[in-house]
Design an enzyme around this catalytic site. Structure first.
Site, short mmCIF file in Angstrom:
data_model
loop_
_atom_site.label_atom_id
_atom_site.label_comp_id
_atom_site.label_asym_id
_atom_site.label_seq_id
_atom_site.Cartn_x
_atom_site.Cartn_y
_atom_site.Cartn_z
N CYS A 34 0.83 -1.20 0.00
CA CYS A 34 0.00 0.00 0.00
C CYS A 34 0.87 1.26 0.00
CB CYS A 34 -0.90 -0.04 1.23
SG CYS A 34 -1.76 1.49 1.60
N CYS A 37 0.15 3.83 2.69
CA CYS A 37 0.51 3.34 4.03
C CYS A 37 1.94 3.71 4.40
CB CYS A 37 0.36 1.83 4.12
SG CYS A 37 -1.34 1.27 3.92
#
Length: 111
Positions: A34, A37
């Site tokens: 991600c 993230c």
């Protein structure tokens, strides 16, 4: 991507860690794959360092721990869960600035 100073939990020990925290708990649900993230990694680390003794911060990777992801209905990452007294009290999706995150944690815990 692990945030410095933030322990990682797994599906296997999640239920033991949450009630055992003895403090309000912030769980960062993330994934190495991600991109967004990776950006907020310093924020959970800063919260863990600055709020030690008041809030426990842990991290869980959904790629290795799909049970917890499914249990809390996490569809987007990063997702932040706030637990008070061992129960989830707020779920937030997306990165947050440290000040905003602390405000939202306080609001969740006093509601």
């Amino acid at each position: 991507m692990r945030a410095a100073g933030v322990p990682e939990v797994t599906d296997a020990d999640f239920d033991a860690e949450v009630p055992a925290a003895g403090l309000p708990l912030l769980v960062e649900i993330t994934a190495d794959r991600c991109g967004p993230c990776r950006q907020p990694a310093p924020v959970p680390s800063a919260v863990a360092a600055e709020e030690a003794g008041r809030i426990k911060v842990v991290q869980i990777d959904v790629d290795s721990n799909p049970v917890t992801q499914s249990r809390y209905g996490v569809l987007s990452m990063p997702t932040l869960l706030v637990f008070g007294r061992g129960e989830p009290v707020r779920q937030m999706v997306g990165a947050r600035a440290e000040r905003k995150l602390l405000q939202e944690i306080d609001e969740a815990l006093t509601a």
